[in-house]
Motif scaffolding. Structure first.
Motif, short mmCIF file in Angstrom:
data_model
loop_
_atom_site.label_atom_id
_atom_site.label_comp_id
_atom_site.label_asym_id
_atom_site.label_seq_id
_atom_site.Cartn_x
_atom_site.Cartn_y
_atom_site.Cartn_z
N UNK A 23 0.85 -1.19 0.00
CA UNK A 23 0.00 0.00 0.00
C UNK A 23 0.89 1.24 0.00
N UNK A 24 0.32 2.34 -0.50
CA UNK A 24 1.02 3.61 -0.39
C UNK A 24 1.07 4.01 1.08
N UNK A 25 2.17 4.64 1.48
CA UNK A 25 2.31 5.09 2.86
C UNK A 25 2.01 6.59 2.91
N UNK A 26 1.18 6.98 3.88
CA UNK A 26 0.83 8.39 4.01
C UNK A 26 1.24 8.89 5.38
N UNK A 27 1.42 10.20 5.45
CA UNK A 27 1.74 10.83 6.73
C UNK A 27 0.56 11.71 7.13
N UNK A 28 -0.10 11.37 8.22
CA UNK A 28 -1.27 12.15 8.65
C UNK A 28 -0.83 13.40 9.43
N UNK A 29 -1.62 14.45 9.30
CA UNK A 29 -1.40 15.62 10.15
C UNK A 29 -2.01 15.34 11.53
N UNK A 30 -1.76 16.25 12.47
CA UNK A 30 -2.23 16.02 13.84
C UNK A 30 -3.75 15.86 13.90
N UNK A 41 5.23 5.24 13.94
CA UNK A 41 4.10 5.88 14.62
C UNK A 41 3.56 7.08 13.84
N UNK A 42 4.39 7.65 12.98
CA UNK A 42 3.98 8.86 12.26
C UNK A 42 3.46 8.57 10.85
#
Ligand SMILES: [Mg+2]
Ligand SMILES: [Mg+2]
Lengths: 363, 363
Positions: free
Chosen positions: A129-136, B147-148
């Motif tokens: 899967x594509x890896x995403x970085x979520x905001x807070x 974790x991020x």
């Protein structure tokens, strides 16, 4: 996770998953010692697994509260400075997960050789899967380029001195929250690990579906290893015909002819061997006769001993069934019966369901 | 990938995987139209799948050479500016993979509601493995903080105008090499997608082990849905006893009493229903009698009609078996037989192996 027991202790064909992983390691003759880290509460269970399945070269170390603390404890057990340890410090150490039972010698060798050369090495796989970085606040901040990233899997291997020093140097924060051993070798010993492409088999048994998959993969694997199909000497030629049809369904089948005396001998040998400890062994006794010449019911009655014998050997993890094959003069009927026999045998061998042992089946 | 057929066309219990995914979508009544993108060479196969399994609300669009080009084609089919399209442009569109058959209404609703509010939304999952970034020479450059980061899964949902504009604006490079629709909505329409935590069921059938897992999960699911176990009226009370013991093995079992007339009627109803199109249906006819009062062989002979009937209904995907239960006066023997019966029925229901249909089993 949908599974309460720690996954390494979940049973696959009645045997704990970790026992499959240990077997995969033991098969590799150049692995000298195997250290398993176990929590205090599972220590006894682990000891009895080792004893029951006859695992060799295993030492136990106490697991820590986090992944890194457990690995550190395992390394300490191997380090020379432990006074009570019977283990000697190795040149190279492999780190592996108990929940990756399908590791092959090939990838172990490749990470070990790369570790010798580069100090550290680990298996990788393409990202599924594509890896995403979520905001807070739980929104997409950015997504990562899939082509530029890989999943870090196990096994990994290290020069022992490199990884041991990394663990001795590393911060409590790393020990508490880190997940990646390769990162520790980089951060504390400046070793850029060699990344080695692994096969899809390296996947980690994480969720319920992974346990299902592991069971199916193990069933398939052992179906290609050992299957014994015996045939009464009544009609030797049927054995060969059946063998041919069976090859469409299974690999490496041997159809052996034997009378009931030889069958009992074979079962005794199996019972006394260590094989049924590892997997349920399927034995199908095929009886061939022309259904028009002898009434089926009468013939079944004469084979009641199979039911009795099946009950006896089931406790030893041997799944015995009888199969009555219609050795008809009619070529078309014979072919139909052969094909149905092959399908039934394949079902018994592939599914290894103990509930179906002891039956007299008809094809 | 260890599997040659495109995964969405691989068969699970004889039915192509994509048919399960379509069924999961069709079950959701507020989904108006379903557009499936298919390559030219698979178009006919897809049409016959839709017809055979009676899928509704499906339109087909031609797949492109890449994931993004296929999705764009699907969106074009929904856009109003297509003159020959019978579809109307929706407010919200869901994008999903054919190889994620276990999607539930709950997560579909959650991504749709989030898309209405934020323009874009997608399901995410925790990372199973650490993600690393390799240097050009195949060494570890750096590893990502697990974790991020999250894995971006499907389903995703968008305001139609947002995602359609994004695709109209986006570069050939994006269409060729991109993998993430959420990224397009961000880059071209400045919509920061809402990320919605999904369940492990969303996993993508990618490798051979995933197909094995899918089959096991589907078998388990349908084992909790419909299972019919009939019992001759000989001994009604055994039905209740059996039902009780069976509850340890399976959920939602009904043990119905019937004579052979009623059994044939039940089978006709099943044959005419659409159920056996979707899954093999297991029917076990349990015959209870005291094995000491009637010889087993004699009783079996009187039940040969079950074998014949089984052959007939097997072509309609109904797996019929007979089970002879020892209704012994000896309470201990009766209990043993009940438990063995339950185990056999559970094995037949869970494994649904057509090779074992038509047998007379003994407990
Ligand atoms: Mg690691
Ligand atoms: Mg995407």
């Amino acid at each position: 996770m949908g599974v309460r027991t720690p996954k390494q202790f979940c049973r696959v064909l009645e045997r704990p998953l970790i026992s499959y992983t240990l077997q995969a390691m033991e098969r590799v003759c150049w692995i000298k010692d195997i250290v398993v880290t176990v929590t205090g509460e599972n220590m006894e269970a682990m000891r009895s697994i080792i004893q029951r399945y006859g695992h060799k070269r295993i030492s136990l170390a106490e697991a820590g509260a986090t992944r890194h603390r457990s690995i550190f404890n395992g390394l300490k057990a191997l380090a020379e400075d432990q006074p009570d340890s019977k283990l000697t410090k190795p040149e190279v150490v492999i780190i592996h997960d108990a929940v990756r039972p399908f590791v092959e010698e090939d990838i172990l060798l490749r990470v070990v050789l790369a570790a010798k050369e580069h100090g550290a090495a680990g298996a990788i796989r393409p990202l599924v899967s594509t890896v995403v970085s979520p905001s807070a606040d739980g929104h997409l901040d950015h997504s990562l380029d899939r082509a530029k990233h890989r999943a870090s899997e196990m096994p990994q291997a290290f020069l022992f001195d490199v990884i041991y020093e990394a663990y001795q140097q590393c911060s409590d924060f790393d020990l508490e929250f880190g997940t990646e051993c390769l990162q520790l070798a980089l951060k504390y010993c400046h070793r850029k690990a060699k990344l080695v492409e692994g096969s899809p088999d390296l996947w980690k048994v994480t969720y319920k579906q992974d346990l299902c998959a592991a069971e199916a993969m193990i069933k398939e694997k052992i179906s290609q290893e050992i299957c014994v199909v015996t045939n009464t000497k009544d009609e030797e030629s049927v054995g060969h015909l059946l063998e041919e049809v069976l090859r469409n369904e299974l690999n490496c089948i041997k159809v052996a002819s034997s009378d009931s005396q030889e069958t009992r001998k074979l079962l005794s040998i199996l019972e006394e061997s260590s094989l049924p400890l590892l997997y349920p062994i399927v034995v199908v006794l095929v009886h061939c006769f022309d259904f028009t010449s002898v009434p089926l019911a009468q013939r079944m009655e004469s084979l009641v001993w199979i039911r009795e014998l099946a009950k006896k050997v089931k406790g030893r993890n041997i799944l015995l069934s009888g199969l009555l094959l219609n050795y008809s003069q009619d070529e078309w009927k014979l072919q139909e019966s052969l094909e149905q026999s092959a399908a039934i045998i394949a079902a018994l061998v592939k599914e290894r369901n103990s509930a179906l042992a002891g039956q007299l089946l008809v094809a």
